[in-house]
Write a protein that holds these residues in place. Structure first.
Motif, PDB file in Angstrom:
ATOM      1  N   GLN A 120       0.814  -1.200   0.000  1.00  0.00           N
ATOM      2  CA  GLN A 120       0.000   0.000   0.000  1.00  0.00           C
ATOM      3  C   GLN A 120       0.858   1.265   0.000  1.00  0.00           C
ATOM      4  O   GLN A 120       0.332   2.364   0.169  1.00  0.00           O
ATOM      5  N   ALA A 121       2.157   1.111  -0.182  1.00  0.00           N
ATOM      6  CA  ALA A 121       3.066   2.254  -0.232  1.00  0.00           C
ATOM      7  C   ALA A 121       3.951   2.135  -1.471  1.00  0.00           C
ATOM      8  O   ALA A 121       4.286   1.034  -1.909  1.00  0.00           O
ATOM      9  N   THR A 122       4.322   3.279  -2.031  1.00  0.00           N
ATOM     10  CA  THR A 122       5.189   3.336  -3.206  1.00  0.00           C
ATOM     11  C   THR A 122       6.607   3.676  -2.773  1.00  0.00           C
ATOM     12  O   THR A 122       6.804   4.595  -1.963  1.00  0.00           O
ATOM     13  N   PRO A 123       7.612   2.978  -3.270  1.00  0.00           N
ATOM     14  CA  PRO A 123       8.998   3.317  -2.923  1.00  0.00           C
ATOM     15  C   PRO A 123       9.329   4.759  -3.299  1.00  0.00           C
ATOM     16  O   PRO A 123       8.763   5.316  -4.247  1.00  0.00           O
ATOM     17  N   VAL A 124      10.235   5.348  -2.548  1.00  0.00           N
ATOM     18  CA  VAL A 124      10.631   6.738  -2.753  1.00  0.00           C
ATOM     19  C   VAL A 124      11.967   6.795  -3.493  1.00  0.00           C
ATOM     20  O   VAL A 124      12.906   6.075  -3.148  1.00  0.00           O
ATOM     21  N   ASN A 125      12.035   7.638  -4.509  1.00  0.00           N
ATOM     22  CA  ASN A 125      13.313   7.936  -5.161  1.00  0.00           C
ATOM     23  C   ASN A 125      13.975   9.016  -4.323  1.00  0.00           C
ATOM     24  O   ASN A 125      13.664  10.205  -4.459  1.00  0.00           O
ATOM     25  N   THR A 126      14.865   8.619  -3.461  1.00  0.00           N
ATOM     26  CA  THR A 126      15.456   9.574  -2.516  1.00  0.00           C
ATOM     27  C   THR A 126      16.311  10.625  -3.202  1.00  0.00           C
ATOM     28  O   THR A 126      16.579  11.678  -2.620  1.00  0.00           O
ATOM     29  N   ASN A 127      16.721  10.359  -4.429  1.00  0.00           N
ATOM     30  CA  ASN A 127      17.511  11.348  -5.165  1.00  0.00           C
ATOM     31  C   ASN A 127      16.685  12.578  -5.527  1.00  0.00           C
ATOM     32  O   ASN A 127      17.238  13.628  -5.871  1.00  0.00           O
ATOM     33  N   LEU A 128      15.372  12.436  -5.469  1.00  0.00           N
ATOM     34  CA  LEU A 128      14.489  13.551  -5.796  1.00  0.00           C
ATOM     35  C   LEU A 128      14.083  14.349  -4.564  1.00  0.00           C
ATOM     36  O   LEU A 128      13.299  15.292  -4.675  1.00  0.00           O
ATOM     37  N   VAL A 129      14.600  13.975  -3.402  1.00  0.00           N
ATOM     38  CA  VAL A 129      14.271  14.670  -2.153  1.00  0.00           C
ATOM     39  C   VAL A 129      15.491  15.459  -1.698  1.00  0.00           C
ATOM     40  O   VAL A 129      16.437  14.917  -1.118  1.00  0.00           O
ATOM     41  N   ASP A 130      15.482  16.749  -1.981  1.00  0.00           N
ATOM     42  CA  ASP A 130      16.601  17.599  -1.569  1.00  0.00           C
ATOM     43  C   ASP A 130      16.778  17.530  -0.057  1.00  0.00           C
ATOM     44  O   ASP A 130      15.815  17.624   0.697  1.00  0.00           O
ATOM     45  N   GLY A 131      18.003  17.370   0.380  1.00  0.00           N
ATOM     46  CA  GLY A 131      18.292  17.318   1.804  1.00  0.00           C
ATOM     47  C   GLY A 131      18.104  15.962   2.433  1.00  0.00           C
ATOM     48  O   GLY A 131      18.310  15.809   3.645  1.00  0.00           O
ATOM     49  N   TYR A 132      17.740  14.971   1.627  1.00  0.00           N
ATOM     50  CA  TYR A 132      17.491  13.637   2.181  1.00  0.00           C
ATOM     51  C   TYR A 132      18.713  13.092   2.911  1.00  0.00           C
ATOM     52  O   TYR A 132      18.594  12.503   3.990  1.00  0.00           O
ATOM     53  N   LYS A 133      19.876  13.292   2.332  1.00  0.00           N
ATOM     54  CA  LYS A 133      21.090  12.744   2.933  1.00  0.00           C
ATOM     55  C   LYS A 133      21.507  13.480   4.198  1.00  0.00           C
ATOM     56  O   LYS A 133      22.426  13.036   4.896  1.00  0.00           O
ATOM     57  N   LYS A 134      20.832  14.579   4.506  1.00  0.00           N
ATOM     58  CA  LYS A 134      21.103  15.286   5.755  1.00  0.00           C
ATOM     59  C   LYS A 134      20.346  14.666   6.928  1.00  0.00           C
ATOM     60  O   LYS A 134      20.647  14.948   8.090  1.00  0.00           O
ATOM     61  N   LEU A 135      19.358  13.827   6.620  1.00  0.00           N
ATOM     62  CA  LEU A 135      18.595  13.172   7.672  1.00  0.00           C
ATOM     63  C   LEU A 135      19.441  12.086   8.327  1.00  0.00           C
ATOM     64  O   LEU A 135      20.363  11.547   7.717  1.00  0.00           O
ATOM     65  N   GLU A 136      19.100  11.750   9.563  1.00  0.00           N
ATOM     66  CA  GLU A 136      19.891  10.782  10.313  1.00  0.00           C
ATOM     67  C   GLU A 136      19.978   9.437   9.570  1.00  0.00           C
ATOM     68  O   GLU A 136      18.952   8.857   9.201  1.00  0.00           O
TER      69      GLU A 136
END
Length: 399
Positions: A120-136
């Motif tokens: 019921q969830a779609t995988p996220v393309n984390t490359n499209l989320v600015d600042g993603y790599k700043k998260l823990e």
């Protein structure tokens, strides 16, 4: 009062999470789970429909100074609407309803695992989320399944052992709370959070107390292990003053001297400490449990571009600052504590950016029949699901 924290305790114990859900199809009769991971982003579609528990969204209605929705709408042109689910069960049902097409959900641990397991969830393309790599990094890893990421971390917290320094010698183990002889010392002045997931803390105590049980992951217990934990809770019950659902109840009990030992979050420790009350919170030697909420993309997402813009927005340091201050939880982005954002006292109290601490937290997941973890929990036996945990909790603490 910190609203998210209040809602979390109340919602966790409300209903048993649905563990078996029927596969559903989208409005175009497209099988759930076939929605492709986005590869590029286009202009926003103008709308965004979300599902949350109380407190996860603020648009100035409760306090005009607290609003991270309106600025998002003005910046992106995505008009935000959200459905507030009464409890995790309803949240899971809403995201699984084939006749509803919500774009995303602020999923608690009880919900996130089920949405992934039932497609019921779609995988996220984390490359499209600015600042993603700043998260823990530790929080990001919790959302990885079969090589794909199914959400963006939002907030997190941990479960501590809190005590009154005037009445209790500094405890170092969950045994202070769950060992009957030790709990008897403070009989009638002990409080425990009212949640089936609190079984995990008792399981950590038993993990060290009775090694023959071979408990590994405290959220994955065999029938024998769960029964043993139930007996511990039943023996503890006569000494418990209250099983708190609202964080304010725990604060009041300690502030008034009615409680001297119990389970708590950094929230209560922080509030009482700032009020000059003689309390301290400790991480027991057996380990500390915790939870994380994450924004996830629905399987029938209608507005993917607006949803990705929302993922970026809620992961940004400034929004994370607002969320943390309003809800009384730790932000997933430690940059919320940089510059003149969150105060150092808040960040220290909630262990923001303390990776040595965070790496030791045993994060909650929905108990399922599939075993996880070392020892006997590593695929050798069938484990117990959340419904069985709820049954054990009620029988051990309510009857």
């Amino acid at each position: 009062m910190r609203r998210m924290a209040t809602a979390r305790a109340r919602m966790t114990t409300a209903l048993v999470v649905a563990l078996v859900l029927t596969g559903a199809c989208s409005g175009q009769d497209e099988p759930v789970g076939t929605v492709k991971v986005a590869s590029t982003l286009g202009p926003g579609e103008g709308n965004l429909n979300l599902v949350t528990l109380p407190g996860a969204m603020e648009s100035g209605g409760n306090d005009p100074r607290v609003d991270w929705v309106t600025p998002f709408q003005e910046r992106t042109g995505c008009k935000v609407a959200w459905k507030v689910a009464r409890n995790p069960r309803e949240m899971t049902d809403l995201m699984s309803d084939k006749d509803r097409r919500y774009d995303g959900v602020a999923a608690s641990p009880e919900v996130a695992g089920q949405l992934v397991a039932t497609h019921q969830a779609t995988p996220v393309n984390t490359n499209l989320v600015d600042g993603y790599k700043k998260l823990e990094p530790r929080l990001r890893a919790l959302l990885k399944h079969s090589g794909k990421y199914y959400g963006v971390p939002y907030i997190w917290g941990s479960n501590l052992l809190m005590y009154d320094t005037r009445a209790v010698q500094a405890p170092s183990s969950w045994a202070a709370l769950f060992e009957p002889e030790q709990a008897r010392r403070y009989s009638g002045r002990v409080i425990v959070r009212d949640s089936p997931l609190a079984i995990a803390e008792a399981a950590l105590y038993l993990k060290g107390k009775d090694r023959k049980l071979k408990i590994g992951d405290p959220y994955s217990l065999t029938a024998k292990q769960l029964a043993a934990v139930g007996r511990v809770l039943a023996k503890q019950r006569p000494h418990v003053k209250d099983y708190w659902a609202l964080p304010a109840d725990a604060v009041s009990a300690f502030a008034g001297g009615e409680a001297v030992l119990g389970e708590a979050w950094p929230y209560q420790v922080d509030v009482l400490t700032r009020a000059s009350k003689p309390v301290q919170g400790v991480a027991p030697s057996e380990g500390v449990t915790g939870w994380m909420d994450a924004w996830m993309i629905g399987a029938r997402v209608q507005h993917p571009n607006c949803m990705y813009q929302w993922l970026q927005w809620t992961a940004s340091p400034d929004v994370q600052q607002q969320v943390a201050e309003w809800t009384g939880v730790a932000p997933a982005n430690p940059q919320a504590c940089s510059g003149d954002r969150l105060k150092s006292g808040f960040c220290n109290a909630y262990h923001v950016g303390d990776r040595a601490y965070l790496d030791k937290v045993i994060f909650a997941h929905t108990p399922t029949k599939e075993c996880r973890g070392p020892g006997d929990n590593k695929g050798k036996h069938e484990c117990t699901d959340y419904a069985e945990w709820m049954k054990t909790w009620i029988e051990s603490t309510k009857q």
